[in-house]
Design an enzyme around this catalytic site. Sequence first.
Site, PDB file in Angstrom:
ATOM      1  CG  ASP A  12      -1.845  -1.164   1.293  1.00  0.00           C
ATOM      2  OD1 ASP A  12      -2.272  -1.634   0.239  1.00  0.00           O
ATOM      3  OD2 ASP A  12      -2.110  -1.630   2.415  1.00  0.00           O
ATOM      4  CE  LYS A  41       3.107  -2.466  -4.489  1.00  0.00           C
ATOM      5  NZ  LYS A  41       2.744  -2.183  -3.111  1.00  0.00           N
ATOM      6  CG  ASN A  44      -2.695 -10.675  -2.468  1.00  0.00           C
ATOM      7  OD1 ASN A  44      -2.577 -10.555  -3.676  1.00  0.00           O
ATOM      8  ND2 ASN A  44      -1.749 -11.213  -1.726  1.00  0.00           N
ATOM      9  N   GLY A  47      -4.110  -4.228  -4.724  1.00  0.00           N
ATOM     10  CA  GLY A  47      -5.082  -3.266  -5.254  1.00  0.00           C
ATOM     11  C   GLY A  47      -4.362  -2.014  -5.705  1.00  0.00           C
ATOM     12  CG  HIS A  48      -1.522  -1.566  -8.127  1.00  0.00           C
ATOM     13  ND1 HIS A  48      -0.505  -2.003  -8.952  1.00  0.00           N
ATOM     14  CD2 HIS A  48      -1.136  -1.876  -6.881  1.00  0.00           C
ATOM     15  CE1 HIS A  48       0.438  -2.553  -8.219  1.00  0.00           C
ATOM     16  NE2 HIS A  48       0.083  -2.492  -6.964  1.00  0.00           N
ATOM     17  CD  GLN A  66       0.824  -8.792  -2.423  1.00  0.00           C
ATOM     18  OE1 GLN A  66       1.557  -9.512  -3.064  1.00  0.00           O
ATOM     19  NE2 GLN A  66      -0.408  -8.548  -2.819  1.00  0.00           N
TER      20      GLN A  66
HETATM   21  P1  IMP Z   1      -2.734 -12.457   2.090  1.00  0.00           P
HETATM   22  O1  IMP Z   1      -1.774 -12.031   1.047  1.00  0.00           O
HETATM   23  O2  IMP Z   1      -4.167 -12.162   1.752  1.00  0.00           O
HETATM   24  O3  IMP Z   1      -2.534 -13.879   2.513  1.00  0.00           O
HETATM   25  O4  IMP Z   1      -2.452 -11.587   3.417  1.00  0.00           O
HETATM   26  C1  IMP Z   1      -1.260 -11.734   4.188  1.00  0.00           C
HETATM   27  C2  IMP Z   1      -0.795 -10.403   4.751  1.00  0.00           C
HETATM   28  O5  IMP Z   1      -0.391  -9.564   3.686  1.00  0.00           O
HETATM   29  C3  IMP Z   1      -1.889  -9.617   5.484  1.00  0.00           C
HETATM   30  O6  IMP Z   1      -1.287  -8.874   6.528  1.00  0.00           O
HETATM   31  C4  IMP Z   1      -2.423  -8.680   4.429  1.00  0.00           C
HETATM   32  O7  IMP Z   1      -3.002  -7.518   4.989  1.00  0.00           O
HETATM   33  C5  IMP Z   1      -1.140  -8.352   3.704  1.00  0.00           C
HETATM   34  N1  IMP Z   1      -1.348  -7.972   2.309  1.00  0.00           N
HETATM   35  C6  IMP Z   1      -1.601  -8.769   1.256  1.00  0.00           C
HETATM   36  N2  IMP Z   1      -1.722  -8.057   0.133  1.00  0.00           N
HETATM   37  C7  IMP Z   1      -1.539  -6.774   0.474  1.00  0.00           C
HETATM   38  C8  IMP Z   1      -1.505  -5.557  -0.276  1.00  0.00           C
HETATM   39  O8  IMP Z   1      -1.659  -5.514  -1.501  1.00  0.00           O
HETATM   40  N3  IMP Z   1      -1.275  -4.427   0.462  1.00  0.00           N
HETATM   41  C9  IMP Z   1      -1.071  -4.440   1.795  1.00  0.00           C
HETATM   42  N4  IMP Z   1      -1.076  -5.548   2.522  1.00  0.00           N
HETATM   43  C10 IMP Z   1      -1.310  -6.708   1.866  1.00  0.00           C
END
Ligand code: IMP
Length: 478
Positions: free
Chosen positions: A46, A49, A71, A73-74, A257
């Site tokens: 977040d 990017k 997971n 989001g842009h 991420q």
């Molecule tokens: P997962 O990727 O859904 O398994 O989540 C694992 C961890 O990564 C959690 O703390 C999520 O909040 C974090 N996470 C996953 N994708 C993002 C993202 O795009 N931005 C911020 N945190 C993320």
Amino acid sequence: MVPTRCREGKCGLGPPGPARYDAPSEAGLKNQSLSTLLIVGGQWGDEGKGKVVDLLAGGFDAVVRYNGGHNAGHTVRFAERHFALHLVPSGIVHERSRCYMAAGMVVDPTALATEIDHLAEGGVEIGDRLMLSPRTTILLPTHRALDLAREGARGATAIGTTGRGIGPAYQDLAQRRALRADSLRDVERFASAARTIMSDHNDELAAMFSAERVDLDAALAELTTVARRLGPMVGDVGAALLGHRGRGETILFEGAQGVLLDILHGTYPYVTSSSCLPGFAATSCGVSVRLLGPVVGVMKAYVTRVGGGPFPSELTGPEGDQLRERGNEYGTTTGRPRRCGWFDAVAGRYAVQVAGLDAVALMKLDVLDGLDTIRVVTGYELPDGGMLETLPSDLELLARVRPVTMDLPGWSAPTVGVTDEAGLPAAARAYLEFLERCLGVPIVLVSTGPRREETMLRGDSPLTGQLADRIAEGVASP
Ligand code: IMP
């Protein structure tokens, strides 16, 4: 945790030491035109990017996503509309860009088809500009159900995942039973394999979590419909990228991420399930690491994280609430409020080291406008008084450290929309210079607002000029 003030002068981290790369790209970059570039998150995701990639993507012939799934989001802008992209690379809004989703991603076919529909409704024609590697892992509805069930069962130790099924999908990949995108080209084979895997997942849901089984007939009806649509998009991503380079074209690699969420080098187990480091782009695409080019790490002028896990510079009181409101720190994917804190130079320098960042893009500087004092965490003090100057692998230790902070003067004049360093208040310039000293790499881009125009390129690094060229080229092309 009560912070201790920095006792040393300057940044307190000491000069960038042997742990850092010896300015690897500075010399190499001088005469090099920017044929490839890699953008990676330098914190816990977040960081912004999306804006950086959106700004640059129009200047590249190919844009590649190489890790994670929906997971991420842009937000990107096209014809005054905003699109929240979760899977499709941000370059898609530029007619010239060909977009690729590489093998290291996990892709929910329904989420991808929905995203393509939203883009089409907004006037973005995808045509044959999107390619999906046949080796990409397919994320199924039962992965999502398992993710939610496992998180529920973890209770207080929940990771705080996005609930999209990312972990269970990567788990199937590692267990060598994943369904891959090549199966989308043969819908019957796809449906039969998906039924077998989802049936196993349903047994696990019932036996381990007493959770409801996913309705397989309904799930498969939807999946086969989207499989028919996505099958023709499957193609050899690595070969296509080599083709671009062979024609002298340019490639942008778009990381999802952030470094601190990396499965190996992040704050494990409070991480995502993929590698978020630049090297994974080569692995994921099946190309040489030499293709990747310089790496720009995107960091916020402060720090946020969503979900559980240690966060030494976190502000839990009103100061944190203030940062959240001013920075609108709510997740693009889940809408969850983000945890907020001061810039953590220890974690930042660790990110520079493990990701080999050549430069940093610093986002949301304007969110700090009007603060009397701005703090930066410059060290972690151990309970016995010892100091840590890097992120420890032991999370129990990390949870017990006391952040050592340095106070810097804030600024009252607004930085919103400032595009020239000379237009920044002196204290804001000093803040940037302080962070550069801590990180040991140049800050080449500063964002002073959400819009593309609210961006400044700065410094005399060779990358600054190269980024300016790419942005100008993007503005000139459709
Ligand atoms: P997962 O990727 O859904 O398994 O989540 C694992 C961890 O990564 C959690 O703390 C999520 O909040 C974090 N996470 C996953 N994708 C993002 C993202 O795009 N931005 C911020 N945190 C993320």
